[in-house]
Design a protein around this motif. Sequence first.
Motif, PDB file in Angstrom:
ATOM      1  N   LEU A  58       0.836  -1.195   0.000  1.00 52.41           N
ATOM      2  CA  LEU A  58       0.000   0.000   0.000  1.00 52.41           C
ATOM      3  C   LEU A  58       0.876   1.252   0.000  1.00 52.41           C
ATOM      4  CD1 LEU A  58      -3.139   0.455   0.176  1.00 52.41           C
ATOM      5  CD2 LEU A  58      -2.732   1.118   2.554  1.00 52.41           C
ATOM      6  N   THR A  59       0.565   2.193  -0.870  1.00 54.30           N
ATOM      7  CA  THR A  59       1.408   3.384  -1.011  1.00 54.30           C
ATOM      8  C   THR A  59       0.553   4.601  -1.346  1.00 54.30           C
ATOM      9  OG1 THR A  59       3.450   4.203  -2.047  1.00 54.30           O
ATOM     10  CG2 THR A  59       1.838   3.155  -3.498  1.00 54.30           C
ATOM     11  N   ALA A  65      -3.026   8.458   4.015  1.00 52.41           N
ATOM     12  CA  ALA A  65      -4.239   8.510   4.826  1.00 52.41           C
ATOM     13  C   ALA A  65      -4.113   7.599   6.049  1.00 52.41           C
ATOM     14  CB  ALA A  65      -5.450   8.112   3.990  1.00 52.41           C
ATOM     15  N   HIS A  66      -3.489   6.452   5.872  1.00 50.22           N
ATOM     16  CA  HIS A  66      -3.270   5.532   6.992  1.00 50.22           C
ATOM     17  C   HIS A  66      -2.454   6.204   8.094  1.00 50.22           C
ATOM     18  CE1 HIS A  66      -2.317   1.781   9.119  1.00 50.22           C
ATOM     19  NE2 HIS A  66      -1.086   2.231   9.183  1.00 50.22           N
ATOM     20  N   HIS A  67      -1.516   7.061   7.697  1.00 48.32           N
ATOM     21  CA  HIS A  67      -0.662   7.756   8.672  1.00 48.32           C
ATOM     22  C   HIS A  67      -1.300   9.045   9.195  1.00 48.32           C
ATOM     23  CE1 HIS A  67       2.640   4.985   8.152  1.00 48.32           C
ATOM     24  NE2 HIS A  67       2.677   5.198   6.854  1.00 48.32           N
ATOM     25  N   GLY A  68      -2.542   9.321   8.805  1.00 50.83           N
ATOM     26  CA  GLY A  68      -3.255  10.488   9.319  1.00 50.83           C
ATOM     27  C   GLY A  68      -3.129  11.737   8.493  1.00 50.83           C
ATOM     28  N   VAL A  71      -5.868  13.629   2.510  1.00 52.17           N
ATOM     29  CA  VAL A  71      -5.710  13.376   1.073  1.00 52.17           C
ATOM     30  C   VAL A  71      -7.053  13.641   0.391  1.00 52.17           C
ATOM     31  CG1 VAL A  71      -3.892  11.652   1.406  1.00 52.17           C
ATOM     32  CG2 VAL A  71      -6.279  10.912   1.280  1.00 52.17           C
ATOM     33  N   PRO A  72      -7.051  13.992  -0.892  1.00 51.22           N
ATOM     34  CA  PRO A  72      -8.311  14.229  -1.608  1.00 51.22           C
ATOM     35  C   PRO A  72      -9.192  12.987  -1.605  1.00 51.22           C
ATOM     36  CG  PRO A  72      -6.449  15.079  -2.861  1.00 51.22           C
ATOM     37  CD  PRO A  72      -5.874  14.261  -1.742  1.00 51.22           C
ATOM     38  N   GLU A  73     -10.419  13.180  -1.221  1.00 53.76           N
ATOM     39  CA  GLU A  73     -11.372  12.072  -1.087  1.00 53.76           C
ATOM     40  C   GLU A  73     -11.533  11.283  -2.380  1.00 53.76           C
ATOM     41  OE1 GLU A  73     -15.963  12.539  -0.760  1.00 53.76           O
ATOM     42  OE2 GLU A  73     -15.170  12.768   1.269  1.00 53.76           O
ATOM     43  N   GLU A  74     -11.540  11.986  -3.511  1.00 56.43           N
ATOM     44  CA  GLU A  74     -11.825  11.312  -4.781  1.00 56.43           C
ATOM     45  C   GLU A  74     -10.721  10.338  -5.199  1.00 56.43           C
ATOM     46  OE1 GLU A  74      -9.902  15.301  -5.792  1.00 56.43           O
ATOM     47  OE2 GLU A  74     -11.394  14.519  -4.375  1.00 56.43           O
ATOM     48  N   LEU A  75      -9.519  10.489  -4.639  1.00 57.46           N
ATOM     49  CA  LEU A  75      -8.413   9.609  -5.013  1.00 57.46           C
ATOM     50  C   LEU A  75      -8.369   8.327  -4.196  1.00 57.46           C
ATOM     51  CD1 LEU A  75      -5.388  12.012  -5.654  1.00 57.46           C
ATOM     52  CD2 LEU A  75      -6.944  10.959  -7.308  1.00 57.46           C
ATOM     53  N   THR A  76      -9.264   8.179  -3.226  1.00 62.24           N
ATOM     54  CA  THR A  76      -9.236   6.989  -2.375  1.00 62.24           C
ATOM     55  C   THR A  76     -10.235   5.930  -2.830  1.00 62.24           C
ATOM     56  OG1 THR A  76     -10.838   7.945  -0.813  1.00 62.24           O
ATOM     57  CG2 THR A  76      -8.499   8.370  -0.398  1.00 62.24           C
ATOM     58  N   LYS A  77     -10.832   6.140  -3.987  1.00 60.77           N
ATOM     59  CA  LYS A  77     -11.809   5.156  -4.477  1.00 60.77           C
ATOM     60  C   LYS A  77     -11.135   3.889  -4.970  1.00 60.77           C
ATOM     61  CE  LYS A  77     -15.159   8.739  -5.680  1.00 60.77           C
ATOM     62  NZ  LYS A  77     -15.894   9.442  -6.756  1.00 60.77           N
ATOM     63  N   ALA A  78      -9.912   3.997  -5.464  1.00 57.43           N
ATOM     64  CA  ALA A  78      -9.149   2.826  -5.896  1.00 57.43           C
ATOM     65  C   ALA A  78      -8.001   2.608  -4.921  1.00 57.43           C
ATOM     66  CB  ALA A  78      -8.610   3.034  -7.304  1.00 57.43           C
ATOM     67  N   ILE A 108       2.764  -1.395   4.348  1.00 62.19           N
ATOM     68  CA  ILE A 108       2.314  -0.012   4.188  1.00 62.19           C
ATOM     69  C   ILE A 108       3.547   0.885   4.126  1.00 62.19           C
ATOM     70  CG2 ILE A 108       0.910   1.853   5.147  1.00 62.19           C
ATOM     71  CD1 ILE A 108      -0.580  -0.266   6.778  1.00 62.19           C
ATOM     72  N   ASP A 109       3.677   1.667   3.079  1.00 63.95           N
ATOM     73  CA  ASP A 109       4.832   2.549   2.948  1.00 63.95           C
ATOM     74  C   ASP A 109       4.838   3.623   4.031  1.00 63.95           C
ATOM     75  OD1 ASP A 109       6.212   1.430   0.851  1.00 63.95           O
ATOM     76  OD2 ASP A 109       5.196   2.621  -0.684  1.00 63.95           O
TER      77      ASP A 109
END
Length: 282
Positions: A58-59, A65-68, A71-78, A108-109
Amino acid sequence: MRLRGVYSWAELIELGLRRKDIELLVKNNDLTRLRQGWYATTDANWRVVEAVKKGGVLTCVDALAHHGVWVPEELTKAVHVRGNARATRAHPTFCRQYGRPEPETGAIDDIGIAFRHAVRCLSPEGIVAVGDSILNQELLAMADLRGELSAAPAAVRELLERCDALADSGAESLVRFRLHSVRVSVRVQVTIEGVGTVDLVIGDRLIIEVDGDRYHRTKEQMEEDKRRDRAAASQGYITLRLTYGAVVDTWDDTLDAILDIVRRKDHLWPRKRGPKRDETSA
């Protein structure tokens, strides 16, 4: 030992497990083999599991986002995946960084590696907003961000100069970036006596407050917003409060409303009247 998440074989060995321990955990369904050398517990994050099953880790914005990091919501769909050199050659859709692919160090990176990959997926305003979030939370310093992007094109590196560690939310960062792009100067995190610290101020008295969350706003928070707005109005300030949707979904209309105020010069104090209270930048 309490295992939770996705682990490489090497990580499990470092945790003190032996080959027979790992085999027993797999046999008992406490661990699931995702691909050669990688295992997941039953409660592992599905995005991490998906990334490893696809042949990488995961990168990019997912790891950030995992690290808090905002990030733009629309980019987390994939799910955003990257791999080592071999995996990158085999998977043309994987996220890439400027420079050579590097070995996988975990499922996770870390923030640095994730940021290097994210700048190739983010828009210019997204790079600035993500940089703001990292700096605001003191996850990395500006010198660290510059170092991470040392192999990136000059146009990407120069965006870091537009980052501001004072920015309190990603939506606020987007508003600041967009206003600067149309040559509207703003001050960030300005403290006004009797009101408190506001997100942005244009000119003398136009306050822009940005709701950084699309969904969650408590009754207490809304009442405090109203109190602050009344306190600001009593001193002659104009407050424009923007929802997350007004920034992300209907920005053109929002910008028109802001520019109308600026064109009328309502963002400036009337000629014969000045501010009743002092204000300072936070």
